[in-house]
Each structure stands twice: as C-alpha cells, then as structure tokens.
Design a protein around this motif. Structure first.
Motif, PDB file in Angstrom:
ATOM      1  N   LEU A 191      20.677  34.639  56.303  1.00  0.00           N
ATOM      2  CA  LEU A 191      20.893  34.676  57.745  1.00  0.00           C
ATOM      3  C   LEU A 191      21.888  35.764  58.137  1.00  0.00           C
ATOM      4  N   GLU A 192      22.914  35.941  57.323  1.00  0.00           N
ATOM      5  CA  GLU A 192      23.948  36.932  57.617  1.00  0.00           C
ATOM      6  C   GLU A 192      23.580  38.322  57.101  1.00  0.00           C
ATOM      7  N   ARG A 193      22.384  38.447  56.526  1.00  0.00           N
ATOM      8  CA  ARG A 193      21.843  39.724  56.042  1.00  0.00           C
ATOM      9  C   ARG A 193      22.768  40.399  55.021  1.00  0.00           C
ATOM     10  N   ARG A 194      23.318  39.600  54.138  1.00  0.00           N
ATOM     11  CA  ARG A 194      24.183  40.111  53.067  1.00  0.00           C
ATOM     12  C   ARG A 194      23.315  40.285  51.827  1.00  0.00           C
ATOM     13  N   SER A 195      22.533  41.349  51.822  1.00  0.00           N
ATOM     14  CA  SER A 195      21.464  41.515  50.837  1.00  0.00           C
ATOM     15  C   SER A 195      21.977  41.655  49.410  1.00  0.00           C
ATOM     16  N   ALA A 196      23.036  42.410  49.199  1.00  0.00           N
ATOM     17  CA  ALA A 196      23.532  42.631  47.843  1.00  0.00           C
ATOM     18  C   ALA A 196      24.034  41.322  47.224  1.00  0.00           C
ATOM     19  N   GLU A 197      24.811  40.554  48.002  1.00  0.00           N
ATOM     20  CA  GLU A 197      25.310  39.272  47.504  1.00  0.00           C
ATOM     21  C   GLU A 197      24.167  38.291  47.282  1.00  0.00           C
ATOM     22  N   LEU A 198      23.167  38.345  48.150  1.00  0.00           N
ATOM     23  CA  LEU A 198      22.019  37.457  48.009  1.00  0.00           C
ATOM     24  C   LEU A 198      21.282  37.755  46.711  1.00  0.00           C
ATOM     25  N   ALA A 254       6.908  20.948  67.187  1.00  0.00           N
ATOM     26  CA  ALA A 254       8.161  20.364  67.655  1.00  0.00           C
ATOM     27  C   ALA A 254       9.275  21.392  67.783  1.00  0.00           C
ATOM     28  N   GLU A 255      10.103  21.210  68.795  1.00  0.00           N
ATOM     29  CA  GLU A 255      11.369  21.937  68.921  1.00  0.00           C
ATOM     30  C   GLU A 255      12.450  21.081  68.300  1.00  0.00           C
ATOM     31  N   VAL A 256      13.175  21.657  67.335  1.00  0.00           N
ATOM     32  CA  VAL A 256      14.113  20.873  66.538  1.00  0.00           C
ATOM     33  C   VAL A 256      15.443  21.615  66.435  1.00  0.00           C
ATOM     34  N   ALA A 304      14.233  36.626  54.704  1.00  0.00           N
ATOM     35  CA  ALA A 304      14.827  36.426  56.031  1.00  0.00           C
ATOM     36  C   ALA A 304      13.923  35.674  57.000  1.00  0.00           C
ATOM     37  N   PRO A 305      12.613  35.967  57.077  1.00  0.00           N
ATOM     38  CA  PRO A 305      11.775  35.234  58.033  1.00  0.00           C
ATOM     39  C   PRO A 305      11.739  33.723  57.798  1.00  0.00           C
ATOM     40  N   PHE A 306      11.908  33.297  56.546  1.00  0.00           N
ATOM     41  CA  PHE A 306      11.884  31.862  56.254  1.00  0.00           C
ATOM     42  C   PHE A 306      13.087  31.129  56.845  1.00  0.00           C
ATOM     43  N   VAL A 307      14.192  31.819  57.027  1.00  0.00           N
ATOM     44  CA  VAL A 307      15.399  31.149  57.528  1.00  0.00           C
ATOM     45  C   VAL A 307      15.584  31.347  59.033  1.00  0.00           C
ATOM     46  N   GLU A 308      14.638  32.004  59.691  1.00  0.00           N
ATOM     47  CA  GLU A 308      14.731  32.208  61.137  1.00  0.00           C
ATOM     48  C   GLU A 308      14.891  30.909  61.919  1.00  0.00           C
ATOM     49  N   PRO A 309      14.303  29.775  61.490  1.00  0.00           N
ATOM     50  CA  PRO A 309      14.502  28.530  62.236  1.00  0.00           C
ATOM     51  C   PRO A 309      15.963  28.102  62.359  1.00  0.00           C
ATOM     52  N   LEU A 310      16.829  28.667  61.514  1.00  0.00           N
ATOM     53  CA  LEU A 310      18.242  28.269  61.547  1.00  0.00           C
ATOM     54  C   LEU A 310      19.101  29.229  62.363  1.00  0.00           C
ATOM     55  N   ARG A 311      18.491  30.230  62.960  1.00  0.00           N
ATOM     56  CA  ARG A 311      19.271  31.190  63.740  1.00  0.00           C
ATOM     57  C   ARG A 311      19.586  30.674  65.146  1.00  0.00           C
ATOM     58  N   PRO A 312      18.603  30.196  65.917  1.00  0.00           N
ATOM     59  CA  PRO A 312      18.906  29.699  67.258  1.00  0.00           C
ATOM     60  C   PRO A 312      19.414  28.255  67.230  1.00  0.00           C
ATOM     61  N   GLU A 313      19.857  27.785  68.377  1.00  0.00           N
ATOM     62  CA  GLU A 313      20.314  26.397  68.478  1.00  0.00           C
ATOM     63  C   GLU A 313      19.148  25.436  68.274  1.00  0.00           C
ATOM     64  N   ALA A 334      21.826  22.658  63.391  1.00  0.00           N
ATOM     65  CA  ALA A 334      22.848  21.604  63.379  1.00  0.00           C
ATOM     66  C   ALA A 334      22.595  20.608  62.254  1.00  0.00           C
ATOM     67  N   ILE A 335      21.323  20.272  62.035  1.00  0.00           N
ATOM     68  CA  ILE A 335      20.986  19.309  60.979  1.00  0.00           C
ATOM     69  C   ILE A 335      21.314  19.876  59.603  1.00  0.00           C
ATOM     70  N   VAL A 336      20.933  21.126  59.363  1.00  0.00           N
ATOM     71  CA  VAL A 336      21.215  21.755  58.069  1.00  0.00           C
ATOM     72  C   VAL A 336      22.720  21.948  57.877  1.00  0.00           C
ATOM     73  N   THR A 337      23.427  22.320  58.927  1.00  0.00           N
ATOM     74  CA  THR A 337      24.884  22.486  58.844  1.00  0.00           C
ATOM     75  C   THR A 337      25.551  21.184  58.414  1.00  0.00           C
TER      76      THR A 337
END
Length: 438
Positions: free
Chosen positions: A322-329, A419-421, A355-364, A425-428
């Motif tokens: 999500l933070e686009r830290r490619s080298a550490e990833l 569904a809009e989910v 990155a596209p797989f984690v897009e659901p965790l970017r917005p509220e 917040a749930i993953v956090t």
C-alpha cells in the motif's frame, strides 16, 4: 465388474466423460471459426457450454466432486460477464443440491453411531433431509429436551467417494484451470485431499465448532450454533433459521448486501485472533443472516489452525504494498520464501503485480464488484502480460496456502454480494503487522 461397487463405476464414468465432452465442443468450435465466426465468439460459447457440463456432472456427485465444485463456487465472481450466467446457475445448485439418502439408510447410520436406541434421544425426527452437504445431509429434529436441532448424517462410503473423486479430478486439473482464470486449480485439489481425513470425522468438526461457539457466544455480529452431540459420522447441533446468503446475492437490497459483506469480513479476519482457527470452507451455503442482523456460520469440518492468529508477515506485506515500498517488499518476500529460489525479480514489477490486490484497503470503504475481481483474474491470467511472468516467479509457501484460498474465497463472496465494506478498518483491527506493530 462384480468386485467394484456399481456406484463407483458410475461416478468414474461421469467424471471421465468431462474431457470427451470438452474435446467435442472444441472441435465444433474450430468448425464454426472456419465458417467465419470470430475466435472470441467461439471461445465464449465453448467455455459456457463446458461450464454447464462440468458443473452438471459435479452436481450429480457427492464426496470430493461436490466439495471441489463448492470450492470453485466462490470464484464465480471472477468469471467474465458473458460466461457468468451458466456458471452462476450451475454453481448455485452445487451449493445446496445432492441426491438424498433413503430413510432406512439414515436410520442405520444413526443406530451405528448413536446406538440402537437412538430414536429415544429425539422427541421428533424428520426423515426428509432439510439440506445436503458435500459428504452428508442434514435432517431437522427435536432433541429430547425440546430443543430444535440439525442432525448431520454422513453418506455411507463417503471416504471412498472422496478418494475416488479427487483422484479423477486431479487428472482433469488442466480442464478446470481454464474455467477459473488466474487461479491455480491443482494446489486447490491437493489441499482438499490433504484435509479429507479431518473432515470425514465429525468429532473433529464438532470440536472445531465448539471452539467457535464458545469464542462467539453472545457476540452481537456472529452466531455459531452450539454442538449438542457428536459421533464419527453423525453430528447434532442447534437448529438455526435465517436468510440464506445466496438469496441476498441474488436479490438483496443495497443495505442487506453491505451488511452481509461487512459481517463476512469481520468473521473472517477476527476468527484467528479470537478462536485460533480460521473457518476454511467459504461458500454462500455456509452463511445466513438472522432476523436480528447477525450472521450465522455453519460447517466447521475444514479449518486452518492458527493458534497465534494471522501471521504478521501478511500484514507487513500488505502495508508495504500500500505504501509502495517496493525494495522492502521484495526483500521481505525473499526472506519469507515467497520468491522462487534463484529467481531474479525487479522490485517495481513485483509491486505492480501485488498493488492492485491491496487496493480495497486504500479507501475508507471499498466497493467489491464482480468487475473488479474479473479485472484481477484477467490481469494475472494473461499469458502475454508482465504480471503473468512476475506471478510465475512468485511462490506461495505451504503454510500460507489455506489462508490465501480462504481469503480469496471471502473476497469472492463479497464481490458476489456487490458489497461496500469498510475493509481497511477491519484489517487494521484484526491483521497483525498491518498497522505497523510488527
């Protein structure tokens, strides 16, 4: 022939008919292409008819074939729209349909498992099954103390059927691969085989369900029916009535869809921390919404044992993407054996893949749609794409395989729900490592 049970021969013949039918349709497809129809049109027609045949055959079988079909059912949302109708219809049938056992057979199994005086344990027992599972069927009854109960009775010979089906299905794994773009079918079959023994013993399932029921007792969002009695091939639990998730997928309101998606995500991510187990059979037939808004979850034969909760590595990987830290990833992926040995990879290309797989965790809140899931399947399934080549260089360590499949299954159901989910917040709250606590 007399040494081989007739039903086993019939089952094998049905499964063996699948590649022959597909070959015939492919040959007919080539004829239509020669007659001037486009490759896309022919491919869509062949795939749709193949789906109809595959799931029609699976739907006639119990054991491993039906369980495999149920496992595939959560991937239906990833199928392109032009093919989705036959998938949806056939898969919905798989989630609940199987030929019932005769009453005398049910009584025999009950006598073997609960004793010859089994009927005295019940005030009432309905010989007509209320539902079917992959290796058993469910009867409605009233326990001797007046409680309404569900009685799950395992099909005689279910163990042999599972082994025979899974052996045959493994032979045809390439055929099924074409039906589920971007998903590796062979590891799914291997995993189903490995978990078979555990699911065949209802005492193990009862222990799992007791653990979930205790952890979620009194919970305002999830209900787990309590276990009343258990034996190796019979399990008695509280009877619960609710709105099937399949109905909400088919015709639910926006409010119902969003609420069901949220409950599913909360149950999936919170269970490892609360129970030390992950419910590992995510298909719509195992979930219903109760009148008070809670989600009821059934069928605990398949679980992932996570006594320390979800692995923090997964949370850290997700946050770095999500933070686009490619080298550490990339460094983390190598250290945790997610990269095949001796493989050279570009850190930015790996990030572009994940990155596209984690897009659901970017917005509220994220809107889980079929189109979003289809785009992911198309992206990683395109043999000409950079993402496909990157994906081939990545590896899923065995300890993460079941978690990955179940998470993808839950996401598939949320996409079916449209569904809009509030996923972030749930993953956090429930995924260690995601909030920077590694």
């Amino acid at each position: 022939m007399t040494d081989i049970p007739r039903r086993t021969v019939q089952r094998t013949a049905k499964l063996a008919s699948l590649p022959l039918g597909v070959a015939g349709r492919v040959a007919a497809g080539w004829g239509k292409r020669l007659a001037g129809r486009s490759a896309e049109e022919v491919s869509a027609e062949v795939s749709a008819r193949t789906a109809e045949q595959v799931f029609a055959v699976l739907g006639q079988l119990k054991g491993g074939a039906m369980k495999f079909g149920q496992a595939l059912s959560v991937f239906e949302a990833a199928v392109p729209d032009e093919l989705a109708a036959p998938y949806r219809e056939a898969l919905t049938r798989l989630q609940s349909a199987a030929p019932p056992l005769a009453a005398r057979t049910v009584h025999r199994v009950l006598a073997e498992q609960l004793g010859r005086s089994w009927a005295r344990r019940f005030a009432e027992f309905d010989d007509e099954p209320a539902a079917a599972a992959s290796i058993g069927q469910v009867h409605r009854a009233v326990w001797h103390d007046g409680r309404e109960v569900a009685v799950k009775v395992q099909y005689p010979g279910a163990d042999e059927a599972l082994l025979a089906d899974l052996r045959q299905l493994q032979r045809f794994s390439r055929l099924f691969q074409a039906l589920v773009p971007g998903t590796e079918v062979k590891p799914l079959l291997n995993e189903l085989r490995d978990r078979m023994a555990e699911e065949l013993d209802y005492r193990s399932e009862a222990d799992n369900q007791r653990a979930f029921a205790a952890a979620f007792d009194g919970d305002s969002r999830v209900r787990v029916p309590k276990v009343v009695a258990s034996a190796p091939k019979v399990m008695v639990t509280e009877w619960v009535s609710g709105d099937p998730l399949s109905r909400i997928i088919r015709e639910g309101s926006r409010e119902e869809r969003d609420a069901a998606g949220r409950r599913l995500a909360e149950f999936h991510f919170s269970s490892p921390a609360r129970v030390g187990l992950l419910h590992a059979d995510p298909h719509p037939g195992n979930f219903m919404i109760l009148p008070d808004g809670r989600m009821c979850v059934i069928d605990y034969g398949a679980v992932a044992r996570l006594p320390d909760g979800l692995p923090p590595t997964l949370g850290v990987m997700t946050r770095l993407a999500l933070e686009r830290r490619s080298a550490e990833l990339l460094e983390l992926l190598r250290n945790e054996h997610f990269v095949r040995p001796g493989t050279e990879l570009d850190a930015d290309e790996v990030l572009d893949y994940l990155a596209p797989f984690v897009e659901p965790l970017r917005p509220e809140r994220f809107h889980f749609t079929r189109r979003w899931l289809q785009s992911q399947a198309e992206r990683i399934g395109d043999l000409q794409s950079d993402d496909f080549r990157t994906g081939r260089s990545l590896n899923l360590p065995p300890q993460y395989l079941l978690i990955h499949r179940v998470t993808f299954g839950a996401i598939g159901i949320m996409c079916q729900l449209d569904a809009e989910v509030p996923a972030r917040a749930i993953v956090t709250e429930w995924q260690p490592g995601f909030a920077g606590d590694e």
